[in-house]
Motif scaffolding. Sequence first.
Motif, PDB file in Angstrom:
ATOM      1  N   TYR A  33       0.728  -1.393   0.006  1.00 61.45           N
ATOM      2  CA  TYR A  33       0.041   0.073  -0.068  1.00 61.45           C
ATOM      3  C   TYR A  33       1.042   1.288  -0.129  1.00 61.45           C
ATOM      4  CZ  TYR A  33      -2.557  -4.005   2.172  1.00 61.45           C
ATOM      5  OH  TYR A  33      -3.094  -5.149   2.147  1.00 61.45           O
ATOM      6  N   VAL A  48      -3.407   0.493  -3.827  1.00 59.09           N
ATOM      7  CA  VAL A  48      -3.231  -0.769  -3.239  1.00 59.09           C
ATOM      8  C   VAL A  48      -2.804  -1.651  -4.146  1.00 59.09           C
ATOM      9  CG1 VAL A  48      -4.774  -2.508  -2.083  1.00 59.09           C
ATOM     10  CG2 VAL A  48      -5.321  -0.062  -1.577  1.00 59.09           C
ATOM     11  N   PHE A  88       4.289   7.131   2.345  1.00 58.29           N
ATOM     12  CA  PHE A  88       4.773   5.792   3.194  1.00 58.29           C
ATOM     13  C   PHE A  88       4.271   4.712   2.186  1.00 58.29           C
ATOM     14  CE2 PHE A  88       5.752   7.576   7.181  1.00 58.29           C
ATOM     15  CZ  PHE A  88       4.833   8.869   7.528  1.00 58.29           C
ATOM     16  N   ASP A  92       1.713  -5.784   4.566  1.00 58.58           N
ATOM     17  CA  ASP A  92       1.028  -6.710   5.442  1.00 58.58           C
ATOM     18  C   ASP A  92       1.581  -8.176   5.103  1.00 58.58           C
ATOM     19  OD1 ASP A  92      -2.330  -6.651   4.007  1.00 58.58           O
ATOM     20  OD2 ASP A  92      -0.567  -8.070   3.736  1.00 58.58           O
ATOM     21  N   ARG A  96      -1.228 -13.000   7.986  1.00 53.64           N
ATOM     22  CA  ARG A  96      -1.408 -12.442   9.264  1.00 53.64           C
ATOM     23  C   ARG A  96      -2.179 -11.128   8.952  1.00 53.64           C
ATOM     24  NH1 ARG A  96       2.727 -11.676  14.118  1.00 53.64           N
ATOM     25  NH2 ARG A  96       0.725 -10.875  14.940  1.00 53.64           N
ATOM     26  N   ASP A  97      -3.473 -11.212   8.948  1.00 52.46           N
ATOM     27  CA  ASP A  97      -4.212 -10.125   8.722  1.00 52.46           C
ATOM     28  C   ASP A  97      -4.042  -9.198   9.813  1.00 52.46           C
ATOM     29  OD1 ASP A  97      -7.122 -11.880   7.145  1.00 52.46           O
ATOM     30  OD2 ASP A  97      -5.169 -10.978   6.273  1.00 52.46           O
ATOM     31  N   ASP A  98      -3.589  -9.169  10.789  1.00 51.03           N
ATOM     32  CA  ASP A  98      -3.311  -8.165  11.951  1.00 51.03           C
ATOM     33  C   ASP A  98      -2.178  -7.584  11.925  1.00 51.03           C
ATOM     34  OD1 ASP A  98      -3.083 -10.065  14.937  1.00 51.03           O
ATOM     35  OD2 ASP A  98      -2.224 -10.262  13.085  1.00 51.03           O
ATOM     36  N   LYS A  99      -1.231  -7.734  11.022  1.00 50.55           N
ATOM     37  CA  LYS A  99      -0.050  -7.126  11.204  1.00 50.55           C
ATOM     38  C   LYS A  99       0.341  -6.314   9.936  1.00 50.55           C
ATOM     39  CE  LYS A  99       3.531  -7.030  13.786  1.00 50.55           C
ATOM     40  NZ  LYS A  99       3.501  -6.592  15.195  1.00 50.55           N
ATOM     41  N   ILE A 100       0.568  -5.089   9.933  1.00 50.26           N
ATOM     42  CA  ILE A 100       0.912  -4.344   8.715  1.00 50.26           C
ATOM     43  C   ILE A 100       2.168  -3.503   9.240  1.00 50.26           C
ATOM     44  CG2 ILE A 100      -1.061  -2.584   9.252  1.00 50.26           C
ATOM     45  CD1 ILE A 100      -0.838  -2.146   6.274  1.00 50.26           C
ATOM     46  N   PHE A 102       4.483  -0.493   8.223  1.00 53.05           N
ATOM     47  CA  PHE A 102       4.675   0.808   7.486  1.00 53.05           C
ATOM     48  C   PHE A 102       6.446   1.239   7.469  1.00 53.05           C
ATOM     49  CE2 PHE A 102       1.046   3.274   6.668  1.00 53.05           C
ATOM     50  CZ  PHE A 102       0.022   2.657   7.635  1.00 53.05           C
ATOM     51  N   GLY A 103       6.918   1.574   6.270  1.00 49.04           N
ATOM     52  CA  GLY A 103       8.065   2.276   5.933  1.00 49.04           C
ATOM     53  C   GLY A 103       8.241   3.594   6.708  1.00 49.04           C
TER      54      GLY A 103
ATOM     55  N   PRO B  42       6.258   7.030  11.446  1.00 47.00           N
ATOM     56  CA  PRO B  42       5.199   6.463  10.314  1.00 47.00           C
ATOM     57  C   PRO B  42       3.951   5.851  11.539  1.00 47.00           C
ATOM     58  CG  PRO B  42       6.769   4.691  10.724  1.00 47.00           C
ATOM     59  CD  PRO B  42       7.298   6.025  11.170  1.00 47.00           C
ATOM     60  N   SER B  55     -10.227  -7.578  14.884  1.00 41.58           N
ATOM     61  CA  SER B  55      -9.119  -8.316  14.581  1.00 41.58           C
ATOM     62  C   SER B  55      -8.189  -7.484  15.486  1.00 41.58           C
ATOM     63  CB  SER B  55      -8.906  -8.118  13.073  1.00 41.58           C
ATOM     64  OG  SER B  55      -7.467  -8.525  12.910  1.00 41.58           O
ATOM     65  N   TRP B  98     -10.414  -5.915   4.537  1.00 45.94           N
ATOM     66  CA  TRP B  98     -10.028  -5.157   5.588  1.00 45.94           C
ATOM     67  C   TRP B  98      -8.489  -4.189   5.183  1.00 45.94           C
ATOM     68  CZ3 TRP B  98      -5.139  -4.917   8.479  1.00 45.94           C
ATOM     69  CH2 TRP B  98      -4.446  -5.764   8.195  1.00 45.94           C
TER      70      TRP B  98
END
Lengths: 112, 113
Positions: A33, A48, A88, A92, A96-100, A102-103, B42, B55, B98
């Motif tokens: 993203y 995206v 930025f 992800d 692991r849908d809950d871990k993103i 960023f640079g 960030p 989540s 999501w």
Amino acid sequence: ELKVEQNPLFLSMQEGKNYTIYCNYSTTSDRLYWYRQDPGKSLESLFVLLSNGAVKQEGRLMASLDTKARLSTLHITAAVHDLSATYFCAVDEANRDDKIIFGKGTRLHILP
Amino acid sequence: DTEVTQTPKHLVMGMTNKKSLKCEQHMGHRAMYWYKQKAKKPPELMFVYSYEKLSINESVPSRFSPECPNSSLLNLHLHALQPEDSALYLCASSVGGWMETQYFGPGTRLLVL
């Protein structure tokens, strides 16, 4: 652990020039993203990218994704002052849908 | 209506206070997000609600408690915060999945004394 590296972190360029911001990441992912943030403001979602070889363009900005190289690029064509902002990328982690992550962001300053 | 609204715009609170941040969208989006962004850093994703199901981001301390009363509204309840929690808190929403294109609110600037 997923790491995301952007470069350069700061870029000052003349109007009318072309340039590319790079986003490298360290582990398997096929979702990337790009966001823009003006000073003191909120975020704006730009692109995206959901698959290898994905390319998206909006105005003077074009983003691409190479999942094999773990690299995305944001290319700026014929820059104008209004594109001055911090950009930025974010990745992800696969499965692991809950871990993103960023640079650190690239602060772009375009001189009129 | 293509807007995500956040209230309040600014908030100053003491470490013993309880406060809430509110986020609202009327675009029919089914995913909503909270981010935290410290100055010159960030953003960090805190929470995601997708179709009103939470989540959880594992690294978020329990002093932050999200709530999604309905698909248009997202709250972030704050209790016993620390000065290092001072930051810009951003809310966003997206259509369904999501991590589709997100629409961000203007943010709440929080200062914890």
